[in-house]
Design an enzyme around this catalytic site. Structure first.
Site: not given
Length: 617
Positions: A119, A520, A420, A467, A464
């Protein structure tokens, strides 16, 4: 596990099955001969379901699947194949994932289940005010996403490198051959890529991306246009030769930093030290038991722990559902989920998403309730949560207190999540992989990096950091667990999942399933739907994937448009649910193990809503 009905198999799959096991050898990549236009970019294209005997790979684009297939056929491991697939996806499906993104990888080696965390992280110079305007209010999502502000430190390549060192069989450099070849020869623009470019508002504002994705008049390249990316090929050659340092240090890293920090209107705070210092993490897989209503078999479902919320939310939804009358309900005569079943599912989802908003964040920054994330999946806790579901919808679920937990954190408000791609693989040695990979929003931050402006192409940067919670605290000043902090990993919904039989002695048994999806926050529901269809309703993976999509993130109940009869919609409304019918474009991939007529097979499924296929021998 016996499916109730064997789905029709394609001629290609049957031919591969009858051919038996192929011999392995050195990896000599062969350019694929695949259909130029595998399917429509939107709507629905029926998939046959596939059966293989030795190994299988399921990915979101036929060119990527073929790359993984060739690696497996040459004797490569599941990790080897995932690397080849990811590098091709970054070329042919750039809107979803790539080398400047992140990934969660679940791997079963037969001995243990490993969880590899790639990540992205927040730069060292980022703080909790990153997405606040001058007046202290959160930025509008599009303003936050587009530019350098939203870009996190990429982690996918370094994570894959670490996993390869542990589990690779073929040479690292060989795994880049398919993507390099396709980038240099060119690939035909797919209908899905073309459609997404048609609707995209921000990408052409970036000069590098505009030059690559659009023609001289500013129109997206048409379906079938051969698109070459020599810059991507050059970057991949560097990574193939020198490893992740070729991306995270030196000229390529400097180009990334410059792109982020020199954005004219929305710069970020990325440094060379951020990139060079990135470290993937080995985490402990989060596993829980699930009793199948189809055959009374207990399965062990293993998913990714925080910073992913996927395993916890999927486990909570199915665990709470199992404590309600919905556990005994089957699909109707048309094979669709009934209104009663949907009601119990969505009420369970409200409770799961309430806990998700309250508790889940990067475990290096936030302590789990009761000292363990497993408290959120404890059978007694889920049974107590199920008792909150009554005859009428609760409208909005409230977080619980697992393990008598008390928290000073405020719940995070619902926020947009996108993006994704998912890969499921089983190799000839029985190793199984589920990897969900992302650059977050469609085309990420809409920033394309090149080290040589004279060369066409490059790679897209992630967004990212969006998020994280844009607001660091609630109105009372209580901090939000998933707020921005330096070096922190944002909460994710990615749900790569491996399922195993559980033996009578409590030990983990043989692998049953690998599954996951993009989408998502709705990834959680797409994955839960497929697990339920296979494990509780006895479906093949293709049948389960084909089921209409549905879900609830602790608000309106969402149903895939034009997939449910009006009576179902009305029955949910009568019980107090606000229902919204909408486009719900999952991208599920799944592979299951089964036995048919005494022969053990891998059954594969790919989502008819996207371009994925399954290949294997």
């Amino acid at each position: 596990m016996q499916p109730t009905r064997l789905f029709a198999l394609s001629a290609v799959a049957l031919a591969a099955l009858l051919a038996g096991c192929a011999s392995s050898g050195p990896f000599n990549y062969t350019a694929p001969n695949l259909p130029a236009q595998p399917e429509g970019a939107s709507g629905w294209t029926d998939k046959p379901g596939w059966a293989t005997e030795k190994f299988a790979v399921a990915a979101a684009n036929p060119l990527a699947t073929d790359a993984g297939y060739q690696v497996l056929k040459a004797g490569g491991s599941a990790v080897d194949a995932a690397i080849a697939v990811q590098m091709v996806l970054g070329l042919v499906e750039p809107q979803s994932s790539g080398i400047a993104g992140g990934a969660f990888l679940m791997l079963s080696t037969g001995r243990e289940v490993e969880a590899w965390d790639g990540r992205e992280t927040a730069p060292a110079a980022a703080d909790e005010k990153l997405f606040l305007q001058a007046d202290g209010k959160p930025m509008p999502f599009p303003e936050a996403v587009v530019g350098g502000r939203s870009v996190g430190v990429p982690g996918a390549v370094r994570m894959l490198e670490a996993a390869h060192k542990a589990h690779g069989k073929l040479a690292w450099a060989d795994l880049f051959k398919p993507a390099v070849d396709l980038a240099e020869r060119g690939f035909q623009v797919s209908p899905r890529l073309n459609t997404l470019l048609q609707s995209e508002k921000f990408l052409k504002n970036d000069p590098v991306a505009a030059k690559y994705f659009y023609d001289a008049s500013g129109q997206p390249w048409p379906v079938g246009h051969v698109l070459k990316n020599p810059e991507y090929a050059e970057v991949l050659r560097g990574i193939a030769a020198r490893g992740s340092v070729a991306l995270l240090e030196g000229p390529v890293a400097q180009a990334i930093v410059n792109k982020v920090n020199q954005h004219p209107t929305n710069p970020g705070k990325l440094s060379m030290a951020d990139l060079a210092g990135y470290q993937p993490k080995r985490r402990t897989a989060l596993c829980h038991d699930l009793l199948s209503q189809a055959n009374q078999q207990t399965y062990q479902v293993c998913g990714f722990p925080p910073p992913s919320s996927g395993a916890i939310a999927v486990g909570q939804i199915l665990g709470i559902l199992g404590q309600t009358p919905g556990a005994r309900l089957k699909p109707d005569a048309a094979g669709l989920p009934t209104a009663d079943w949907l009601y119990f599912y969505n009420e369970a989802a409200r409770l799961a998403f309430a806990d998700r908003a309250q508790y889940v964040a990067d475990p290096d920054f936030v302590q789990p309730p009761g000292g363990s994330w497993s408290t959120l999946l404890a059978p007694g806790y889920l049974a107590d949560r199920a008792k909150l579901i009554g005859a009428q919808s609760m409208k909005v679920g409230q977080p619980g207190q697992p393990g008598a937990a008390k928290t000073s954190y405020a719940p995070m408000a619902n926020q947009i999540e996108y993006g994704t791609s998912h890969i499921s693989i089983v190799d000839a040695d029985g190793n199984a992989l589920a990897m969900t990979t992302t650059i977050e929003d469609q085309f990420g931050s809409r920033q394309m990096v090149t080290t040589n402006p004279a060369r066409s192409g490059g790679f897209l940067l992630n967004n990212e950091l969006t998020d994280f919670s844009f607001a660091p605290a609630d109105a009372q000043g209580r901090p939000i667990a998933n707020r921005v902090q330096p070096g922190k990993r944002p909460r994710s919904s990615m749900s790569p999942t491996l399922v195993f039989e559980k033996a009578a002695d409590g030990q983990r048994g043989p692998l049953v399933m690998s599954a996951g999806s993009p989408g998502g926050a709705l990834i959680i529901h797409y994955t839960a739907k497929t697990l339920n269809g296979v494990l509780n309703w006895g479906m093949t993976p293709q049948q389960a994937i084909d089921l209409p999509n549905f879900g609830n993130t602790n608000g309106p109940t969402m149903l895939e448009e034009k997939k449910f009869p009006p009576a179902t919609v009305e029955a949910l409304r009568v019980r107090g649910a606000e229902v919204r019918e909408m486009n719900m474009t999952s991208g599920l991939q799944a592979i299951t193990r089964t036995e048919i007529h005494g022969k053990k097979l891998w059954l594969g499924g790919a989502d008819p809503r996207r371009e994925g296929v399954v290949m294997g021998d």
